[in-house]
Design a protein around this motif. Structure first.
Motif, PDB file in Angstrom:
ATOM      1  N   ASP A 151      61.262  48.095 -23.123  1.00  0.00           N
ATOM      2  CA  ASP A 151      60.919  47.134 -22.488  1.00  0.00           C
ATOM      3  C   ASP A 151      60.837  46.835 -21.324  1.00  0.00           C
ATOM      4  O   ASP A 151      60.055  45.769 -20.434  1.00  0.00           O
ATOM      5  CB  ASP A 151      61.146  46.448 -23.609  1.00  0.00           C
ATOM      6  CG  ASP A 151      59.615  46.255 -25.689  1.00  0.00           C
ATOM      7  OD1 ASP A 151      58.565  46.821 -24.961  1.00  0.00           O
ATOM      8  OD2 ASP A 151      60.242  45.817 -26.237  1.00  0.00           O
ATOM      9  N   ARG A 152      62.384  46.423 -20.658  1.00  0.00           N
ATOM     10  CA  ARG A 152      62.550  45.335 -20.427  1.00  0.00           C
ATOM     11  C   ARG A 152      62.523  46.095 -18.831  1.00  0.00           C
ATOM     12  O   ARG A 152      62.027  46.020 -17.717  1.00  0.00           O
ATOM     13  CB  ARG A 152      64.109  45.437 -20.110  1.00  0.00           C
ATOM     14  CG  ARG A 152      64.626  45.103 -21.050  1.00  0.00           C
ATOM     15  CD  ARG A 152      66.695  44.413 -20.905  1.00  0.00           C
ATOM     16  NE  ARG A 152      66.741  43.543 -21.703  1.00  0.00           N
ATOM     17  CZ  ARG A 152      67.665  43.782 -22.778  1.00  0.00           C
ATOM     18  NH1 ARG A 152      68.485  44.725 -22.518  1.00  0.00           N
ATOM     19  NH2 ARG A 152      68.005  42.770 -23.641  1.00  0.00           N
ATOM     20  N   THR A 179      67.899  33.045 -25.136  1.00  0.00           N
ATOM     21  CA  THR A 179      68.986  32.017 -25.579  1.00  0.00           C
ATOM     22  C   THR A 179      70.565  32.180 -24.931  1.00  0.00           C
ATOM     23  O   THR A 179      70.345  32.537 -23.784  1.00  0.00           O
ATOM     24  CB  THR A 179      69.624  32.484 -26.893  1.00  0.00           C
ATOM     25  OG1 THR A 179      70.487  34.641 -26.337  1.00  0.00           O
ATOM     26  CG2 THR A 179      68.129  33.337 -27.661  1.00  0.00           C
ATOM     27  N   ILE A 180      71.310  31.236 -25.233  1.00  0.00           N
ATOM     28  CA  ILE A 180      72.409  30.803 -24.430  1.00  0.00           C
ATOM     29  C   ILE A 180      73.708  31.691 -25.521  1.00  0.00           C
ATOM     30  O   ILE A 180      73.658  31.448 -26.399  1.00  0.00           O
ATOM     31  CB  ILE A 180      73.602  29.506 -24.358  1.00  0.00           C
ATOM     32  CG1 ILE A 180      72.180  28.648 -23.561  1.00  0.00           C
ATOM     33  CG2 ILE A 180      74.609  29.384 -23.794  1.00  0.00           C
ATOM     34  CD1 ILE A 180      72.324  29.192 -21.961  1.00  0.00           C
ATOM     35  N   GLY A 181      74.433  32.557 -24.799  1.00  0.00           N
ATOM     36  CA  GLY A 181      75.278  33.614 -25.771  1.00  0.00           C
ATOM     37  C   GLY A 181      76.421  32.498 -26.730  1.00  0.00           C
ATOM     38  O   GLY A 181      76.900  31.513 -26.124  1.00  0.00           O
ATOM     39  N   THR A 182      76.497  32.727 -27.794  1.00  0.00           N
ATOM     40  CA  THR A 182      77.727  32.282 -28.693  1.00  0.00           C
ATOM     41  C   THR A 182      79.058  32.427 -27.894  1.00  0.00           C
ATOM     42  O   THR A 182      79.792  31.178 -27.952  1.00  0.00           O
ATOM     43  CB  THR A 182      77.487  32.426 -30.136  1.00  0.00           C
ATOM     44  OG1 THR A 182      75.768  32.568 -30.336  1.00  0.00           O
ATOM     45  CG2 THR A 182      78.252  32.005 -31.158  1.00  0.00           C
ATOM     46  N   LYS A 183      79.111  33.403 -28.269  1.00  0.00           N
ATOM     47  CA  LYS A 183      80.435  33.847 -27.338  1.00  0.00           C
ATOM     48  C   LYS A 183      80.983  33.355 -26.067  1.00  0.00           C
ATOM     49  O   LYS A 183      81.519  33.050 -25.595  1.00  0.00           O
ATOM     50  CB  LYS A 183      80.840  34.972 -27.878  1.00  0.00           C
ATOM     51  CG  LYS A 183      81.237  34.893 -28.917  1.00  0.00           C
ATOM     52  CD  LYS A 183      81.883  36.178 -29.636  1.00  0.00           C
ATOM     53  CE  LYS A 183      81.746  36.718 -31.073  1.00  0.00           C
ATOM     54  NZ  LYS A 183      82.424  37.910 -31.444  1.00  0.00           N
ATOM     55  N   ARG A 195      71.175  35.315 -22.333  1.00  0.00           N
ATOM     56  CA  ARG A 195      71.426  36.539 -22.932  1.00  0.00           C
ATOM     57  C   ARG A 195      68.908  36.389 -23.193  1.00  0.00           C
ATOM     58  O   ARG A 195      69.181  35.930 -23.946  1.00  0.00           O
ATOM     59  CB  ARG A 195      71.664  36.899 -24.167  1.00  0.00           C
ATOM     60  CG  ARG A 195      73.165  36.193 -24.280  1.00  0.00           C
ATOM     61  CD  ARG A 195      73.742  37.486 -23.593  1.00  0.00           C
ATOM     62  NE  ARG A 195      75.030  37.185 -23.465  1.00  0.00           N
ATOM     63  CZ  ARG A 195      75.924  37.722 -21.975  1.00  0.00           C
ATOM     64  NH1 ARG A 195      75.434  38.403 -21.390  1.00  0.00           N
ATOM     65  NH2 ARG A 195      77.399  37.957 -22.146  1.00  0.00           N
ATOM     66  N   THR A 196      68.624  37.973 -22.572  1.00  0.00           N
ATOM     67  CA  THR A 196      66.882  37.684 -22.609  1.00  0.00           C
ATOM     68  C   THR A 196      66.803  38.835 -23.518  1.00  0.00           C
ATOM     69  O   THR A 196      67.715  40.151 -23.179  1.00  0.00           O
ATOM     70  CB  THR A 196      66.583  37.883 -21.558  1.00  0.00           C
ATOM     71  OG1 THR A 196      67.008  36.595 -20.879  1.00  0.00           O
ATOM     72  CG2 THR A 196      65.424  38.565 -21.842  1.00  0.00           C
ATOM     73  N   VAL A 197      66.225  38.566 -25.029  1.00  0.00           N
ATOM     74  CA  VAL A 197      66.002  40.026 -25.601  1.00  0.00           C
ATOM     75  C   VAL A 197      64.602  39.972 -25.449  1.00  0.00           C
ATOM     76  O   VAL A 197      63.870  39.148 -25.023  1.00  0.00           O
ATOM     77  CB  VAL A 197      66.311  40.128 -26.798  1.00  0.00           C
ATOM     78  CG1 VAL A 197      66.223  38.563 -27.264  1.00  0.00           C
ATOM     79  CG2 VAL A 197      66.143  41.289 -27.836  1.00  0.00           C
TER      80      VAL A 197
END
Length: 164
Positions: free
Chosen positions: A33-34, A60-64, A69-71
């Motif tokens: 897809d990317r 999103t913003i990575g939790t850790k 982060r893009t998906v």
């Protein structure tokens, strides 16, 4: 499945619904897809070409890490300009990483058709979850197969446009 799909798209959808197909797709489709997104300047994805399904890019913003982060995920239109995304992870036993990112940081960016917009993400429950799940199944019946393969309850996420 929609009757306006090509034979190849119908075959690819059936493959993705199978246990072996889902395992292969879980490891490869986001990369494809990317690549197709880059090659088409954001106008197409491999999932759209191969299965006739609309895809969005969820940032999103990575939790850790605290990093963006893009998906690519299946886009399921819902009422009032909302979107539904399903944390199926292809029927695997663990939730996808992006799910934990939105739990920690519910403000996300959705990019579709070359346009980005901020949304607020929240997990659905009860009647709302049932309505969103039904919309998801109408878009992609493979979610039912993923649900049968996993022992976890698949999170159903509603994305609502943020008021700017």
């Amino acid at each position: 499945m929609s009757s306006n799909k090509s034979l190849l798209q119908k075959i690819n959808t059936r493959i993705a619904m199978s246990a072996v197909g889902a395992q292969i797709m879980a490891r490869t489709m986001h990369h494809l897809d990317r690549l197709v997104l880059r090659m088409s300047n954001g106008r197409a994805t491999a999932t759209t070409l191969l299965a006739g399904l609309q895809v969005l890019n969820l940032t999103t913003i990575g939790t850790k890490s605290g990093q963006p982060r893009t998906v690519p995920l299946l886009a399921i239109p819902f009422a009032d300009n909302q979107l539904v995304i399903i944390a199926s992870n292809w029927g695997q036993q663990k939730n996808p990483a992006w799910y934990y990112n939105i739990v920690a940081h519910p403000e996300v960016t959705v990019t579709r058709d070359g346009r980005s917009q901020t949304y607020l993400a929240r997990e659905t429950d009860s009647d709302e979850r049932a309505a969103c799940w039904q919309a998801a199944l109408e878009t992609y019946p493979g979610y039912a197969a993923y649900e049968r393969r996993t022992s976890r309850r698949i999170p159903v996420i509603l994305l609502t446009p943020a008021k700017n």
